[in-house]
Structure formats: C-alpha cells, structure tokens
Design an enzyme around this catalytic site. Structure first.
Site, mmCIF file in Angstrom:
data_model
loop_
_atom_site.group_PDB
_atom_site.id
_atom_site.type_symbol
_atom_site.label_atom_id
_atom_site.label_comp_id
_atom_site.label_asym_id
_atom_site.label_seq_id
_atom_site.Cartn_x
_atom_site.Cartn_y
_atom_site.Cartn_z
ATOM 1 N N HIS A 158 2.323 -1.236 1.248
ATOM 2 C CA HIS A 158 2.955 -0.157 0.470
ATOM 3 C C HIS A 158 2.077 0.190 -0.737
ATOM 4 O O HIS A 158 1.621 -0.711 -1.448
ATOM 5 C CB HIS A 158 4.345 -0.600 -0.002
ATOM 6 C CG HIS A 158 5.080 0.482 -0.718
ATOM 7 N ND1 HIS A 158 5.609 1.577 -0.055
ATOM 8 C CD2 HIS A 158 5.347 0.667 -2.033
ATOM 9 C CE1 HIS A 158 6.175 2.381 -0.950
ATOM 10 N NE2 HIS A 158 6.030 1.855 -2.143
ATOM 11 N N SER A 214 1.114 -3.350 -2.502
ATOM 12 C CA SER A 214 1.878 -4.547 -2.124
ATOM 13 C C SER A 214 1.849 -4.751 -0.616
ATOM 14 O O SER A 214 1.749 -3.787 0.151
ATOM 15 C CB SER A 214 3.355 -4.405 -2.539
ATOM 16 O OG SER A 214 3.493 -4.076 -3.899
ATOM 17 N N ASP A 252 12.403 -6.294 5.707
ATOM 18 C CA ASP A 252 13.810 -6.641 5.932
ATOM 19 C C ASP A 252 14.560 -5.347 6.250
ATOM 20 O O ASP A 252 13.932 -4.333 6.571
ATOM 21 C CB ASP A 252 14.393 -7.409 4.737
ATOM 22 C CG ASP A 252 14.498 -6.558 3.486
ATOM 23 O OD1 ASP A 252 14.176 -5.347 3.550
ATOM 24 O OD2 ASP A 252 14.902 -7.089 2.438
HETATM 25 C C1 GRF Z 1 -0.936 3.721 3.147
HETATM 26 O O1 GRF Z 1 -1.049 3.870 1.765
HETATM 27 C C2 GRF Z 1 0.375 3.111 3.523
HETATM 28 O O2 GRF Z 1 0.779 2.071 2.731
HETATM 29 C C3 GRF Z 1 1.262 4.300 3.339
HETATM 30 O O3 GRF Z 1 0.559 5.344 3.956
HETATM 31 C C4 GRF Z 1 -0.822 5.061 3.839
HETATM 32 C C5 GRF Z 1 -1.415 5.046 5.220
HETATM 33 O O4 GRF Z 1 -2.763 5.280 5.169
HETATM 34 N N1 GRF Z 1 2.580 4.070 3.824
HETATM 35 P P1 GRF Z 1 -3.670 5.125 6.458
HETATM 36 O O5 GRF Z 1 -2.965 5.804 7.615
HETATM 37 O O6 GRF Z 1 -3.893 3.657 6.696
HETATM 38 O O7 GRF Z 1 -4.951 5.830 6.110
#
Ligand code: GRF
Length: 208
Positions: free
Chosen positions: A108, A135, A140
């Site tokens: 995230h 993070s 969950d």
């Molecule tokens: C990442 O920052 C992920 O955490 C978020 O979307 C982005 C995805 O990037 N949910 P990618 O597809 O790995 O380039």
C-alpha cells in the site's frame, strides 16, 4: 522454496521488481503465477519471465463472490504458498480472504493506518501532511486494516503531484515487498501467528 502468486490490475511495476528479485537463484521464493481482474499491462512482465498468467474479468461476473471464487480456483491450481496483492484494485470477497489468509499480503502506498483505500497517495496530499510512506500488510476483512509487516516513511516535497509522489513511494514499496517476501520465505516472518480471516473481529489484527 516459497511459491508466490501475484495479483495485479495495472502497470505491474511492483510485480516486475519481484520477478527480477526472484529470478536470482539465491532468492528463496519463486513467482509461479500472475493473476489479474482485467487485461493488465503488467502481464507483459510475467510473459517476459515465462510465468503463466490468469485473467478473470471482474466485469463478467454477477457478484464479487462469484468472481473471487473463480479467481481463487485458477490461482489455487498453482498451489502457491503465498498470495501477494500488488496493485490489485479490487477487494477480494470474504470467502477468498478466509481461504488464503494469513498467507495473503498487500502493498500500500501510504504509512498505514494513515490513508487506507484506493487513493492513499491523493489523500495524503490532500491532507497536507509532510510525510507519508509505504506499507506491506497481512490482508484481513477490512480495507488496508491488517497487521503491518513492514513500512517506511517517504517525505512529501513542495510541488509534489499525486503522480510524482507515487513514483517516489513505489521504489520504497518494491523494496519493502521484496524484503518481506524474503523474510516469509526464510521464516524470519511467521505468518501463522496472524489470524486474519475476513470474518474475524477487530482483535484479529493482533498476533495470536
Ligand atoms: C502500488 O502503489 C500499489 O500499492 C497500489 O497501486 C500501485 C500499483 O503499481 N495499490 P504497479 O501496478 O505495481 O505499477
């Protein structure tokens, strides 16, 4: 050797980093399948590394539960030890979280519990904070509420846009993800101490 399934929705830059890391013969984990809820650009990385892909289009199912069951069926064929949500922009239904947890982790682009949800970078900018972060958590039943396995701060700089800030967070996210997968593979992180089924209560975030 820890076998890993990675679920994506888009670009797959985190997936790419994980594929590069796990291609090193000394790395204790291997990606065995990449799945997505739509035709994702990141499939190109999987194909370049010779990893099978599975696409289960969310929009073709009547319910989230039916989509999730089908996705799970296709992923479980590869019997992964760990499922990594790396930019999957769909919530998994409870039944799938229950089936995979606690061997189900998510990356995230914020310092959880700050700024959960689909717009973690945008929300941090809108809040005017001076630092945000990245993070890696155990999934969950909530939205980005699971136990935190790794996290790191990233400063917000003057003139940052959502894109600029996200592009600075992503390398941190990638590094944390790779370190976390390595730690799970070596046993330095023991996921079995977490009970993170979708239907567990708030205390489920605490280690047993
Ligand atoms: C990442 O920052 C992920 O955490 C978020 O979307 C982005 C995805 O990037 N949910 P990618 O597809 O790995 O380039």
């Amino acid at each position: 050797m820890l076998t890993v399934a990675v679920l994506i929705s888009g670009t797959g830059s985190n997936l790419r980093a994980l594929l590069e890391a796990t291609a090193d013969p000394g790395f204790p984990a291997r990606v065995v399948v990449v799945g997505a809820d739509q035709q994702a650009d990141g499939f190109a990385y999987a194909e370049a590394f010779g990893i099978p892909t599975v696409m289960v289009p969310f929009r073709e199912f009547e319910t989230r539960a039916e989509w999730g069951d089908e996705l799970r069926r296709h992923i479980d064929v590869w019997t992964p030890d760990l499922v990594v949500l790396s930019g999957l922009m769909r919530l998994l239904p409870d039944g799938v979280v229950d089936a995979w947890a606690p061997a189900l982790i998510n990356t995230h682009p914020a310092f959880l519990p700050e700024f959960p949800g689909a717009h973690g970078v945008r929300d941090a900018l809108a809040a005017g904070v001076r630092e945000t972060g990245a993070s890696v958590i155990v999934v969950d039943g909530g939205i980005d509420t699971g136990p935190i396995l790794a996290q790191e701060r990233v400063p917000v700089l003057p003139g940052d846009t959502e894109h600029l800030l996200h592009e600075r967070i992503k390398p941190v996210e990638r590094r944390l993800l790779i370190e976390t997968v390595r730690s799970i593979a070596t046993g330095a992180i023991d996921l079995s101490v977490y009970r993170t089924g979708a239907r567990s209560d708030a205390s489920a975030s605490d280690p047993l």
